[in-house]
Design a protein around this motif. Structure first.
Motif, PDB file in Angstrom:
ATOM      1  N   ILE A 298       0.855  -1.195   0.000  1.00 61.43           N
ATOM      2  CA  ILE A 298       0.000   0.000   0.000  1.00 61.43           C
ATOM      3  C   ILE A 298       0.889   1.241   0.000  1.00 61.43           C
ATOM      4  CG2 ILE A 298      -1.814   1.279   1.191  1.00 61.43           C
ATOM      5  CD1 ILE A 298      -2.534  -1.372   2.606  1.00 61.43           C
TER       6      ILE A 298
ATOM      7  N   ALA B 250      -3.474   4.679  -1.577  1.00 59.63           N
ATOM      8  CA  ALA B 250      -4.310   5.424  -0.631  1.00 59.63           C
ATOM      9  C   ALA B 250      -3.880   6.878  -0.727  1.00 59.63           C
ATOM     10  CB  ALA B 250      -4.110   4.903   0.789  1.00 59.63           C
TER      11      ALA B 250
ATOM     12  N   ASP C 177      -3.889   4.133   9.093  1.00 59.09           N
ATOM     13  CA  ASP C 177      -4.607   3.325   8.099  1.00 59.09           C
ATOM     14  C   ASP C 177      -3.845   2.068   7.699  1.00 59.09           C
ATOM     15  OD1 ASP C 177      -6.652   5.145   8.110  1.00 59.09           O
ATOM     16  OD2 ASP C 177      -6.115   6.087   6.196  1.00 59.09           O
ATOM     17  N   GLY C 178      -2.512   2.075   7.859  1.00 59.21           N
ATOM     18  CA  GLY C 178      -1.740   0.870   7.552  1.00 59.21           C
ATOM     19  C   GLY C 178      -0.993   0.884   6.234  1.00 59.21           C
ATOM     20  N   VAL C 179      -0.581   2.067   5.749  1.00 62.88           N
ATOM     21  CA  VAL C 179       0.193   2.106   4.510  1.00 62.88           C
ATOM     22  C   VAL C 179       1.591   1.530   4.751  1.00 62.88           C
ATOM     23  CG1 VAL C 179      -1.085   4.131   3.732  1.00 62.88           C
ATOM     24  CG2 VAL C 179       1.141   4.429   4.827  1.00 62.88           C
TER      25      VAL C 179
ATOM     26  N   HIS D 248      -1.416  -1.102  -4.194  1.00 64.48           N
ATOM     27  CA  HIS D 248      -2.618  -0.355  -3.838  1.00 64.48           C
ATOM     28  C   HIS D 248      -2.260   1.104  -3.563  1.00 64.48           C
ATOM     29  CE1 HIS D 248      -4.691  -4.205  -3.364  1.00 64.48           C
ATOM     30  NE2 HIS D 248      -3.718  -4.607  -2.559  1.00 64.48           N
TER      31      HIS D 248
ATOM     32  N   ILE E 138      -7.718   2.320  -2.894  1.00 63.72           N
ATOM     33  CA  ILE E 138      -8.444   1.743  -1.763  1.00 63.72           C
ATOM     34  C   ILE E 138      -8.816   2.782  -0.710  1.00 63.72           C
ATOM     35  CG2 ILE E 138      -7.441  -0.536  -2.087  1.00 63.72           C
ATOM     36  CD1 ILE E 138      -5.507   0.075   0.200  1.00 63.72           C
TER      37      ILE E 138
ATOM     38  N   LYS F 289      -4.765  -5.823   6.892  1.00 59.02           N
ATOM     39  CA  LYS F 289      -4.288  -4.785   7.810  1.00 59.02           C
ATOM     40  C   LYS F 289      -4.822  -3.396   7.452  1.00 59.02           C
ATOM     41  CE  LYS F 289      -0.076  -3.267   5.482  1.00 59.02           C
ATOM     42  NZ  LYS F 289       1.288  -2.791   5.708  1.00 59.02           N
ATOM     43  N   TRP F 290      -5.387  -3.235   6.253  1.00 63.44           N
ATOM     44  CA  TRP F 290      -5.864  -1.928   5.808  1.00 63.44           C
ATOM     45  C   TRP F 290      -7.029  -1.458   6.671  1.00 63.44           C
ATOM     46  CZ3 TRP F 290      -4.907   2.438   3.773  1.00 63.44           C
ATOM     47  CH2 TRP F 290      -5.913   3.261   3.267  1.00 63.44           C
ATOM     48  N   LYS F 291      -6.916  -0.274   7.228  1.00 65.32           N
ATOM     49  CA  LYS F 291      -7.938   0.262   8.126  1.00 65.32           C
ATOM     50  C   LYS F 291      -8.478   1.611   7.641  1.00 65.32           C
ATOM     51  CE  LYS F 291      -5.955  -1.912  12.253  1.00 65.32           C
ATOM     52  NZ  LYS F 291      -4.874  -2.609  11.553  1.00 65.32           N
ATOM     53  N   GLY F 292      -8.149   1.985   6.419  1.00 66.17           N
ATOM     54  CA  GLY F 292      -8.539   3.297   5.922  1.00 66.17           C
ATOM     55  C   GLY F 292      -9.953   3.335   5.394  1.00 66.17           C
TER      56      GLY F 292
ATOM     57  N   PRO G  72      -7.448  -5.262  -0.964  1.00 65.66           N
ATOM     58  CA  PRO G  72      -6.429  -4.766  -0.039  1.00 65.66           C
ATOM     59  C   PRO G  72      -6.165  -5.771   1.072  1.00 65.66           C
ATOM     60  CG  PRO G  72      -8.492  -3.575   0.231  1.00 65.66           C
ATOM     61  CD  PRO G  72      -8.639  -4.404  -0.992  1.00 65.66           C
TER      62      PRO G  72
END
Length: 757
Positions: A145, A241, A266-268, A239, A188, A171-174, A168
């Motif tokens: 990401i 963001a 967000d987990g990038v 991905h 994403i 772990k993606w939290k965005g 995604p």
């Protein structure tokens, strides 16, 4: 691009208390400004962790003034930061900040600054091939990401289609805040932090940088029919963001921190930031602070070096935990040629290549020589040519005067000119830009411009035409350093060499949010622009490829891999040149030009853990509060063994020579084959002798570490300012090269070496 603050003043027919400034204790308070406020991480001895977000916000609000007037209806708190710093952004008066300073837990505050942006063929130029090699091995960045902090995104652009994209990672939290459009498996996340705006890009810069870093494959990409081919970002299956932190007024520090705060939460995996201000102490630099928090979370950060070259000491983003990226050209040119009446031809560039421009010679005139011309006339500033007779003529304009090259063309066109030749100033040298001019035009070098001027002065009837030759690939002198690319030395930390590396940043074709039919009749949704803003996302994309192929590599390992495998020779196997075609020095190119495939297999890497920066920061003579502001935790430098800058385990050396010998250590980790051996090869800088111990490093296992010492001593050779060399660790499969720059007792300089190439 210079930041412009636009303020609107309203006359309101409201109550007297609203119309007149309030008087408190006999004084009229100053106006509200947005302040960035740093406070301690502890409240009543208790550490505020991310899990206590409510407590954190309550702690921050305790610093805000208690309203004394019903007129104070504007919310004071702008942002409450949870990750990047211990602090907040709030609208305050100078008097209120003075009162705040008395409160326990207060560290510092400053009025936020507004920072400027640093504004299809690139992957191939970087050696990335679609069906084989590193690009394919890395799955084109699949699963990684990239967070792009810029001017927003154009979600429906074909570069952001999700063909071939996986969902995604968990772990993606965005989130996606687009209205009237949707995110997908490519794009994403899309969030906005710029005032009174949306995540949509109304500038173009953010769409372009996002497309450069991770745009998907798009066939038939072109600009005015030029640079035609299949466009792709460096990591086309990564991905994206996006976080909108900039608008037409620039990039506010409070918004930058908020965007970074969100991206980290967000987990990038990679952050790409083509923004920066002037040189600032790290504890007062919001980008340095936020990016330190990112690397603490294992996130790689790539930032642009700035567009203030070729002057020395012009860098942005000087902190050692950031990959600071300068700009080069590529081997692709969109060529146009100024052909003079004496038969001589001078090549330049333009993206606008009309097919119907006459080959016959037209009258040629120098703008600075018409109508009692001044320097302003020579620059072709708006309304400067209206009194001169340029109708039907080719007009030679000089670059400069704070007027964009496209704007100069508009002035020539509006004055009736048939075409324009724009010549560089001396500083810009041979760096030419292919741009969407509004009339037939060509951008030529300073040397060519001088020759054209001389021709105009040599005859009573000078003539010229422009020959449009299209896209040409294979320029052997590439890469060359762009004139605008900011230069070292590093002002804030002279013992750390910056920039770290260079990458493609001149005439980069990438996604654009809208066609430019309002200027020309093209309907292209790709655009070709230049800047270290364009170089930065190239390196962000490379980082994503490396992260995809080596998920266990730390940000420092990825950075080291790029730097120690960078190229120092051009396509003719000559040293990389600068904008004046002299050999570029390390203050221009850092370790050299990125080579992604070599970076994938570097052999050895120099690791730096986030905590390793604490003794380095104490060694900069920062006080405990300043270091704590950066580290986001309590620090006592008196209990830390302070480290000199050159002792940091960095992949390059920047040494300020003294009369006595200096010895430093470095530790390398084997990420190559077990049973590897490396021998030291030294090219010492002039005026310096170097001893490395041991000269042979042997590794039985992968991930094994070894430490060596390196001693620098002065020789009797006289060196006026600085010199440079290299230390290379060489095995049967690898060359792990570190640049060495030595400045002599305060005489550090960043000029050319004087070697013409």
């Amino acid at each position: 691009m210079e930041a412009i603050v636009i303020s609107l003043m309203f006359m309101l027919s409201l109550s007297p208390s609203m119309a007149m400034p309030e008087v408190i204790n006999g004084k009229t308070p100053s106006a509200l400004s947005t302040y960035i406020v740093y406070v301690t991480e502890t409240k009543e001895g208790r550490v505020l962790t991310q899990s206590s977000k409510r407590d954190r916000e309550s702690w921050y609000k305790s610093f805000l003034p208690v309203s004394t007037s019903n007129s104070d209806k504007e919310p004071r708190m702008v942002y409450s930061y949870n990750t990047v710093v211990s602090g907040f952004a709030a609208k305050l008066t100078a008097e209120e900040v003075k009162e705040m300073e008395k409160k326990r837990g207060f560290i510092s505050a400053h009025v936020e600054k507004i920072l400027p942006l640093h504004t299809t063929h690139s992957p191939k130029f970087l050696g990335l091939q679609k069906d084989l090699g590193f690009w394919k091995e890395s799955n084109f960045g699949k699963g990684v990401i990239i967070g792009v902090l810029d001017t927003g995104i154009t979600p429906n652009h074909p570069s952001f289609n999700d063909v071939g994209m996986s969902p995604p990672p968990p772990k993606w939290k965005g989130r996606c805040d687009l209205i009237g459009a949707a995110c997908n498996n490519k794009l994403i996340g899309a969030r906005n932090f710029a005032n009174m705006s949306t995540p949509f890009d109304d500038d173009g810069h953010g769409t372009h940088t996002a497309g450069t870093a991770a745009g998907n494959f798009v066939k038939g990409a072109n600009d005015f029919g030029q640079a035609y081919g299949e466009a792709a970002g460096v990591a086309p299956l990564a991905h994206l963001a996006t976080y909108k932190i900039c608008n037409e007024a620039g990039c506010r520090e409070s918004d930058i921190l908020a965007g970074m705060d969100a991206a980290i939460a967000d987990g990038v995996d990679v952050i790409s930031l083509s923004v920066g201000g002037g040189s600032t102490a790290f504890y007062g630099d919001v980008i340095a602070l936020a990016t330190f928090r990112a690397i603490q979370k294992g996130i790689f950060v790539s930032c642009s070096a700035g567009n203030s070259g070729p002057s020395p000491r012009t860098l942005s983003n000087e902190a050692p935990w950031i990959l600071t990226v300068g700009a080069s050209n590529s081997d692709r040119s969109v060529v146009a040629t100024a052909k003079l009446g004496n038969g001589k031809e001078y090549d330049g560039e333009t993206i606008f290549q009309p097919e119907d421009f006459p080959l016959k010679q037209l009258p040629l005139v120098y703008a600075g020589g018409i109508a009692n011309g001044s320097q302003e006339t020579a620059w072709c500033i708006p309304r400067s040519l209206r009194k001169g007779n340029v109708k039907g003529k080719v007009v030679l304009c000089e670059r400069g005067g704070g007027i964009g090259r496209i704007e100069k063309g508009k002035e020539v066109k509006d004055a009736g000119g048939a075409a324009m030749i724009i010549m560089n100033d001396e500083d810009a040298g041979f760096t030419s830009l292919a741009e969407a001019h509004v009339l037939p035009a060509v951008h030529v070098s300073y040397r060519a411009g001088r020759s054209i001027k001389a021709y105009i002065n040599s005859t009573t009837s000078p003539t010229a035409t422009i020959l449009f030759k299209g896209t040409i690939i294979g320029k052997k002198s590439a890469p060359e350093v762009a004139a605008f690319s900011s230069r070292g030395p590093n002002v804030q930390s002279p013992g750390i060499l910056k920039p770290d590396i260079i990458g493609p940043g001149v005439n980069i074709l990438a996604a654009w949010p809208f066609n430019i039919a309002n200027i020309t009749n093209t309907t292209s949704t790709f655009n070709m622009i230049s800047g270290t803003s364009m170089a930065c996302p190239h390196l962000s994309g490379v980082a994503a490829l490396l992260k995809s192929n080596h998920p266990d590599w730390s940000p420092a390992a990825i950075k080291s891999a790029m730097m120690t495998t960078a190229e120092i020779l051009n396509h003719k196997n000559n040293p990389i040149a600068n904008e004046k075609l002299f050999q570029a020095n390390a203050y221009m190119i850092g370790a050299g030009h990125v080579n992604p495939s070599k970076a994938n297999n570097p052999g050895l890497v120099y690791e730096i853990q986030p905590n390793d920066y604490i003794p380095y920061l104490c060694g900069l003579n920062y006080d405990d509060r300043q270091v704590a502001t950066i580290a986001n935790r309590h620090v006592k430098c008196s209990k830390v063994q302070r480290m000199t800058e050159a002792q940091l385990n960095y992949p390059s050396f920047s040494i300020i020579m003294e009369t006595t010998a200096q010895t430093y250590t470095r530790t390398v980790k084997n990420v190559g084959k077990p049973g590897s051996s490396y021998c030291a090869e030294i090219l010492p800088p002039a005026g310096v002798s170097i001893i490395v111990k041991p000269k042979l490093l042997t590794f039985k296992n992968t991930n094994e570490k070894a430490t060596y010492s390196i001693t620098f001593s002065r020789t009797n050779q006289t060196v006026e300012e600085s010199s440079e060399g290299y230390l290379s660790w060489i095995s049967t499969d690898h060359v792990v090269r570190s640049p060495i720059v030595v400045s002599f007792e305060g005489n550090a300089a960043a000029g050319a070496t004087g070697l013409h190439v």
